[in-house]
Design a protein around this motif. Structure first.
Motif, PDB file in Angstrom:
ATOM      1  N   GLY A  65     -12.547 -59.716  15.536  1.00  0.00           N
ATOM      2  CA  GLY A  65     -12.928 -59.180  16.830  1.00  0.00           C
ATOM      3  C   GLY A  65     -12.209 -57.909  17.214  1.00  0.00           C
ATOM      4  O   GLY A  65     -12.159 -57.542  18.388  1.00  0.00           O
ATOM      5  N   THR A  66     -11.618 -57.205  16.234  1.00  0.00           N
ATOM      6  CA  THR A  66     -10.906 -55.968  16.536  1.00  0.00           C
ATOM      7  C   THR A  66     -11.894 -54.821  16.648  1.00  0.00           C
ATOM      8  O   THR A  66     -12.956 -54.825  16.038  1.00  0.00           O
ATOM      9  CB  THR A  66      -9.875 -55.657  15.449  1.00  0.00           C
ATOM     10  OG1 THR A  66     -10.545 -55.566  14.182  1.00  0.00           O
ATOM     11  CG2 THR A  66      -8.833 -56.754  15.359  1.00  0.00           C
ATOM     12  N   GLY A  67     -11.562 -53.809  17.397  1.00  0.00           N
ATOM     13  CA  GLY A  67     -12.428 -52.649  17.569  1.00  0.00           C
ATOM     14  C   GLY A  67     -11.709 -51.551  18.327  1.00  0.00           C
ATOM     15  O   GLY A  67     -11.722 -50.386  17.929  1.00  0.00           O
ATOM     16  N   GLU A  68     -11.053 -51.920  19.400  1.00  0.00           N
ATOM     17  CA  GLU A  68     -10.314 -50.932  20.188  1.00  0.00           C
ATOM     18  C   GLU A  68      -9.141 -50.393  19.378  1.00  0.00           C
ATOM     19  O   GLU A  68      -8.395 -51.144  18.747  1.00  0.00           O
ATOM     20  CB  GLU A  68      -9.799 -51.588  21.476  1.00  0.00           C
ATOM     21  CG  GLU A  68      -9.153 -50.613  22.438  1.00  0.00           C
ATOM     22  CD  GLU A  68      -8.760 -51.277  23.745  1.00  0.00           C
ATOM     23  OE1 GLU A  68      -8.015 -50.644  24.520  1.00  0.00           O
ATOM     24  OE2 GLU A  68      -9.180 -52.426  23.984  1.00  0.00           O
ATOM     25  N   GLY A  69      -8.988 -49.078  19.377  1.00  0.00           N
ATOM     26  CA  GLY A  69      -7.888 -48.451  18.647  1.00  0.00           C
ATOM     27  C   GLY A  69      -8.154 -48.260  17.172  1.00  0.00           C
ATOM     28  O   GLY A  69      -7.236 -47.888  16.430  1.00  0.00           O
ATOM     29  N   ALA A  70      -9.389 -48.478  16.708  1.00  0.00           N
ATOM     30  CA  ALA A  70      -9.718 -48.327  15.286  1.00  0.00           C
ATOM     31  C   ALA A  70      -9.809 -46.847  14.916  1.00  0.00           C
ATOM     32  O   ALA A  70     -10.454 -46.057  15.614  1.00  0.00           O
ATOM     33  CB  ALA A  70     -11.035 -49.025  14.977  1.00  0.00           C
ATOM     34  N   VAL A  71      -9.167 -46.483  13.803  1.00  0.00           N
ATOM     35  CA  VAL A  71      -9.185 -45.100  13.304  1.00  0.00           C
ATOM     36  C   VAL A  71      -9.721 -45.119  11.878  1.00  0.00           C
ATOM     37  O   VAL A  71      -8.995 -45.480  10.946  1.00  0.00           O
ATOM     38  CB  VAL A  71      -7.773 -44.477  13.343  1.00  0.00           C
ATOM     39  CG1 VAL A  71      -7.818 -43.027  12.854  1.00  0.00           C
ATOM     40  CG2 VAL A  71      -7.172 -44.564  14.740  1.00  0.00           C
ATOM     41  N   PRO A  72     -11.004 -44.763  11.660  1.00  0.00           N
ATOM     42  CA  PRO A  72     -11.562 -44.820  10.305  1.00  0.00           C
ATOM     43  C   PRO A  72     -11.111 -43.644   9.453  1.00  0.00           C
ATOM     44  O   PRO A  72     -10.953 -42.519   9.936  1.00  0.00           O
ATOM     45  CB  PRO A  72     -13.075 -44.763  10.563  1.00  0.00           C
ATOM     46  CG  PRO A  72     -13.222 -44.050  11.862  1.00  0.00           C
ATOM     47  CD  PRO A  72     -12.015 -44.398  12.675  1.00  0.00           C
ATOM     48  N   VAL A  73     -10.904 -43.930   8.154  1.00  0.00           N
ATOM     49  CA  VAL A  73     -10.482 -42.925   7.190  1.00  0.00           C
ATOM     50  C   VAL A  73     -11.377 -43.041   5.961  1.00  0.00           C
ATOM     51  O   VAL A  73     -11.643 -44.149   5.482  1.00  0.00           O
ATOM     52  CB  VAL A  73      -9.005 -43.130   6.777  1.00  0.00           C
ATOM     53  CG1 VAL A  73      -8.567 -42.062   5.798  1.00  0.00           C
ATOM     54  CG2 VAL A  73      -8.100 -43.121   7.996  1.00  0.00           C
ATOM     55  N   ASP A  74     -11.832 -41.900   5.447  1.00  0.00           N
ATOM     56  CA  ASP A  74     -12.630 -41.900   4.219  1.00  0.00           C
ATOM     57  C   ASP A  74     -11.721 -41.960   3.001  1.00  0.00           C
ATOM     58  O   ASP A  74     -10.553 -41.538   3.050  1.00  0.00           O
ATOM     59  CB  ASP A  74     -13.472 -40.621   4.131  1.00  0.00           C
ATOM     60  CG  ASP A  74     -14.583 -40.574   5.176  1.00  0.00           C
ATOM     61  OD1 ASP A  74     -15.058 -41.660   5.579  1.00  0.00           O
ATOM     62  OD2 ASP A  74     -14.951 -39.461   5.575  1.00  0.00           O
ATOM     63  N   TYR A  75     -12.262 -42.472   1.888  1.00  0.00           N
ATOM     64  CA  TYR A  75     -11.528 -42.376   0.629  1.00  0.00           C
ATOM     65  C   TYR A  75     -11.245 -40.910   0.312  1.00  0.00           C
ATOM     66  O   TYR A  75     -12.119 -40.040   0.437  1.00  0.00           O
ATOM     67  CB  TYR A  75     -12.336 -42.979  -0.513  1.00  0.00           C
ATOM     68  CG  TYR A  75     -12.395 -44.500  -0.498  1.00  0.00           C
ATOM     69  CD1 TYR A  75     -11.244 -45.274  -0.383  1.00  0.00           C
ATOM     70  CD2 TYR A  75     -13.616 -45.161  -0.638  1.00  0.00           C
ATOM     71  CE1 TYR A  75     -11.297 -46.652  -0.387  1.00  0.00           C
ATOM     72  CE2 TYR A  75     -13.687 -46.545  -0.654  1.00  0.00           C
ATOM     73  CZ  TYR A  75     -12.530 -47.280  -0.525  1.00  0.00           C
ATOM     74  OH  TYR A  75     -12.591 -48.654  -0.538  1.00  0.00           O
ATOM     75  N   GLY A  76     -10.027 -40.632  -0.072  1.00  0.00           N
ATOM     76  CA  GLY A  76      -9.643 -39.268  -0.422  1.00  0.00           C
ATOM     77  C   GLY A  76      -9.217 -38.421   0.753  1.00  0.00           C
ATOM     78  O   GLY A  76      -8.693 -37.314   0.571  1.00  0.00           O
ATOM     79  N   GLU A  77      -9.420 -38.932   1.970  1.00  0.00           N
ATOM     80  CA  GLU A  77      -9.039 -38.172   3.158  1.00  0.00           C
ATOM     81  C   GLU A  77      -7.542 -38.317   3.417  1.00  0.00           C
ATOM     82  O   GLU A  77      -6.990 -39.414   3.384  1.00  0.00           O
ATOM     83  CB  GLU A  77      -9.820 -38.676   4.369  1.00  0.00           C
ATOM     84  CG  GLU A  77      -9.504 -37.936   5.662  1.00  0.00           C
ATOM     85  CD  GLU A  77     -10.265 -38.475   6.855  1.00  0.00           C
ATOM     86  OE1 GLU A  77     -10.007 -37.992   7.972  1.00  0.00           O
ATOM     87  OE2 GLU A  77     -11.104 -39.390   6.679  1.00  0.00           O
ATOM     88  N   SER A  78      -6.896 -37.213   3.684  1.00  0.00           N
ATOM     89  CA  SER A  78      -5.465 -37.201   3.974  1.00  0.00           C
ATOM     90  C   SER A  78      -5.267 -36.979   5.460  1.00  0.00           C
ATOM     91  O   SER A  78      -5.809 -36.034   6.038  1.00  0.00           O
ATOM     92  CB  SER A  78      -4.781 -36.094   3.173  1.00  0.00           C
ATOM     93  OG  SER A  78      -3.390 -36.089   3.396  1.00  0.00           O
ATOM     94  N   ILE A  79      -4.518 -37.872   6.108  1.00  0.00           N
ATOM     95  CA  ILE A  79      -4.316 -37.765   7.557  1.00  0.00           C
ATOM     96  C   ILE A  79      -2.826 -37.643   7.863  1.00  0.00           C
ATOM     97  O   ILE A  79      -1.982 -38.221   7.188  1.00  0.00           O
ATOM     98  CB  ILE A  79      -4.915 -38.979   8.301  1.00  0.00           C
ATOM     99  CG1 ILE A  79      -4.209 -40.276   7.883  1.00  0.00           C
ATOM    100  CG2 ILE A  79      -6.412 -39.085   8.052  1.00  0.00           C
ATOM    101  CD1 ILE A  79      -4.543 -41.460   8.777  1.00  0.00           C
ATOM    102  N   PRO A  80      -2.483 -36.874   8.911  1.00  0.00           N
ATOM    103  CA  PRO A  80      -1.070 -36.758   9.304  1.00  0.00           C
ATOM    104  C   PRO A  80      -0.653 -37.937  10.167  1.00  0.00           C
ATOM    105  O   PRO A  80      -1.404 -38.408  11.018  1.00  0.00           O
ATOM    106  CB  PRO A  80      -1.050 -35.457  10.107  1.00  0.00           C
ATOM    107  CG  PRO A  80      -2.431 -35.355  10.697  1.00  0.00           C
ATOM    108  CD  PRO A  80      -3.374 -35.987   9.700  1.00  0.00           C
ATOM    109  N   LEU A  81       0.548 -38.408   9.934  1.00  0.00           N
ATOM    110  CA  LEU A  81       1.177 -39.423  10.772  1.00  0.00           C
ATOM    111  C   LEU A  81       2.382 -38.778  11.456  1.00  0.00           C
ATOM    112  O   LEU A  81       2.858 -37.721  11.027  1.00  0.00           O
ATOM    113  CB  LEU A  81       1.634 -40.620   9.932  1.00  0.00           C
ATOM    114  CG  LEU A  81       0.555 -41.390   9.157  1.00  0.00           C
ATOM    115  CD1 LEU A  81       1.210 -42.479   8.306  1.00  0.00           C
ATOM    116  CD2 LEU A  81      -0.470 -41.994  10.102  1.00  0.00           C
TER     117      LEU A  81
END
Length: 334
Positions: free
Chosen positions: A65-81
């Motif tokens: 039942g999760t949904g709020e706060g979801a951050v989708p990432v594609d394969y190969g995508e680089s994201i900053p933390l």
């Protein structure tokens, strides 16, 4: 100067990315979680933000039942933390949406594999080796006794049993996320074009897989059908349903179970399984050791499973390694 890799700290309930104040597959709710895949021992609800592939997030929404706060990432995508950390999600070959997570910080590269396998699987992209300084690997089947046979052999045994017992229902126990869909897809690949019947607990996840473009053929629910119509048919159910009251209404069921643990005869006997099918969504011993050799990291961290044997193999191969002893991670077939 900080010690090498001190920015990634193993804690009992997960891997903590110190400068990002983030966790990988944490066993409790946190503000920022990076999730490798949707199995319950890695994915949990209640996080402030959840970073994962879109397929994993869809699985988590369905199951938890999760949904709020979801951050989708594609394969190969680089994201900053936060804290100068970068994260890249790479296919792990375990189940739909499963990913390894490459973390880069201060010139150091760490790959956290989650769970993975090296065999082809029509239901998810294959594992991709990623060069790194530290390779964090599971060890679910980290003993030399675990060498999985080709899945074509096990599917052939299932279809042969169906031909030999045309009056019996073939009841296949398989975990609802990943294993069930892989077994169905492999039955289709082997030429089984007839409808496959599902226990009610399998229906929603199979529909999700189909929504994500995974071809499973015609699937029908068992509920409401006269038992006689299931003679000679293949029915897929959760392992817990193999010998419960639900299964007793089926016509003379021949019980099978798809799991890497079916290599252990005592496990098959305990579950009263007539046809043990050694089908695993984890790497076996040769694949675990072969993957470490292929990636060739400076250090190997072993997270869960048969840690001691894989640690000893690394020592004998003169590879630096350590066992992390994380808690809360179990094989989903149990």
């Amino acid at each position: 100067m900080a010690a090498p890799f001190s920015w990634l700290r193993p804690e009992a309930h997960g891997l903590y990315i110190v400068p990002a104040d983030a966790w990988i597959d944490p066993a409790r709710p946190v503000d920022l979680a990076l999730i490798t895949h949707g199995h319950a021992d890695h994915a949990r609800g209640g996080h402030g933000r959840t970073v994962a592939t879109a397929a994993t997030l869809a699985i988590m929404a369905l199951r938890y039942g999760t949904g709020e706060g979801a951050v989708p990432v594609d394969y190969g995508e680089s994201i900053p933390l936060p804290g100068g950390v970068r994260a890249t999600f790479v296919p792990a070959g375990h189940v739909l949406g499963s990913a390894q997570i490459l973390l880069e910080h201060a010139g150091e590269r760490v790959v956290v594999t989650g769970d993975y396998k090296r065999r082809p699987d029509p239901t998810c992209p294959p594992f991709e080796p990623v060069p790194c300084d530290v390779f964090v690997t599971e060890a679910t089947f980290g003993l030399p006794v675990f060498r999985h046979p080709p899945i074509e052999q096990e599917i052939g045994r299932l279809l042969a049993a169906r031909d030999e017992h045309p009056g019996r229902c073939l009841l296949v126990g398989a975990y609802a996320l990943g294993k069930a869909q892989r077994v169905i897809a492999e039955l289709r690949r082997a030429g089984h074009g007839e409808p496959i019947y599902l226990h009610g607990a399998m229906e929603r996840m199979c529909r999700l897989y189909q929504d994500w473009g995974i071809a499973l053929g015609e699937l029908r629910p068992v509920a409401g059908l006269p038992p006689a119509t299931l003679a000679g048919q293949i029915v897929v159910c959760p392992p817990s349903a193999l010998n419960d009251r639900w299964s007793r209404r089926l016509p003379d069921p021949l019980t099978a179970m798809a799991s890497g643990w079916m290599r252990v005869r005592q496990r098959a006997r305990q579950r009263q399984v007539e046809l043990p099918l050694i089908i695993s969504d984890h790497a076996d011993w040769d694949e675990l050791t072969g993957t470490i050799a292929e990636v060739d990291p400076g250090e190997t961290w072993i997270t869960h499973g048969r840690e001691d044997a894989l640690l000893r193999w690394c020592e004998l191969a003169q590879r630096k390694a350590r066992a992390l002893a994380l808690v809360g991670y179990e094989d989903e077939d149990d």
